[in-house]
Enzyme design. Structure first.
Site, PDB file in Angstrom:
ATOM      1  N   GLY A  46      25.516 -14.604 -28.599  1.00  0.00           N
ATOM      2  CA  GLY A  46      25.565 -13.310 -27.929  1.00  0.00           C
ATOM      3  C   GLY A  46      24.551 -13.240 -26.808  1.00  0.00           C
ATOM      4  O   GLY A  46      23.542 -13.957 -26.815  1.00  0.00           O
ATOM      5  N   HIS A 135      19.247  -5.085 -27.718  1.00  0.00           N
ATOM      6  CA  HIS A 135      18.735  -5.511 -26.404  1.00  0.00           C
ATOM      7  C   HIS A 135      18.952  -4.431 -25.348  1.00  0.00           C
ATOM      8  O   HIS A 135      18.096  -4.208 -24.495  1.00  0.00           O
ATOM      9  CB  HIS A 135      19.441  -6.786 -25.925  1.00  0.00           C
ATOM     10  CG  HIS A 135      18.794  -8.065 -26.370  1.00  0.00           C
ATOM     11  ND1 HIS A 135      17.487  -8.379 -26.082  1.00  0.00           N
ATOM     12  CD2 HIS A 135      19.281  -9.121 -27.064  1.00  0.00           C
ATOM     13  CE1 HIS A 135      17.200  -9.579 -26.587  1.00  0.00           C
ATOM     14  NE2 HIS A 135      18.266 -10.053 -27.192  1.00  0.00           N
TER      15      HIS A 135
HETATM   16 NI    NI Z   1      18.441 -11.822 -28.214  1.00  0.00          NI
END
Ligand code: NI
Length: 171
Positions: A46, A135
């Site tokens: 990812g 994130h």
């Molecule tokens: Ni990360």
């Protein structure tokens, strides 16, 4: 397409909250193509746009042996259960940590054509969805450590960092 440099701690961009994408234009398409290429080159599962220095809500996910999945403006609408995971991050090279994630999550958002999507992920996919959306909110897996002794250095021989520690899972 281009491989983009992945920002690492302590880059401030990793700690900023990303903005919603309001228009899916050519620059977003180019960003998505570049993020997919960057993720594949890094052998991660990812990547969030904030990791390549773009403060927009875009994530790409790619499970081993599967096609990449792009989600724009992703939102978790349901979480269930709990799993203990060993997690790493391309932006925090050289370390992995033991944390807890949801066992399954349902996420909704838009695909790269602006079409609404909704999908359920379990196990590694649930972990990756939570990790990448974190994130976008400036949150890193190290923020979820219950204590500092849950963070470990990788062996010197392990030079290839993997998002969500796919290596540790044998994935
Ligand atoms: Ni990360």
């Amino acid at each position: 397409m281009a491989v983009l440099p992945i920002r690492r701690l302590p880059k401030p961009t990793l700690r900023k909250k990303a903005k919603k994408v309001s228009s899916i234009d050519g620059s977003i398409q180019r960003l998505i193509d570049d993020m997919i290429e960057t993720l594949q080159q890094a052998s991660g599962v990812g990547l969030a746009a904030t990791q390549v220095g773009v403060p927009l809500r875009v994530i790409v996910l790619q499970m081993p042996e599967e096609e990449p999945i792009v989600i724009i403006n992703p939102q978790i609408v349901r979480r269930a259960g709990e799993q203990a995971v060993t997690e790493g991050c391309l932006s925090v090279p050289g370390y992995f940590g033991e944390i807890k994630r949801s066992a399954s999550v349902t996420v909704k958002g838009l695909d790269r054509h602006g079409k609404p999507i909704r999908m359920k992920g379990t196990d590694l996919m649930a972990e990756a969805i939570e990790h990448e959306i974190d994130h976008l909110n400036g949150v890193l897996y190290i923020d979820h450590l219950e204590s500092p002794d849950k963070l470990h250095k990788t062996e010197a021989s392990t030079t290839r960092e993997t998002e969500s520690a796919a290596d540790e899972k044998g994935g």
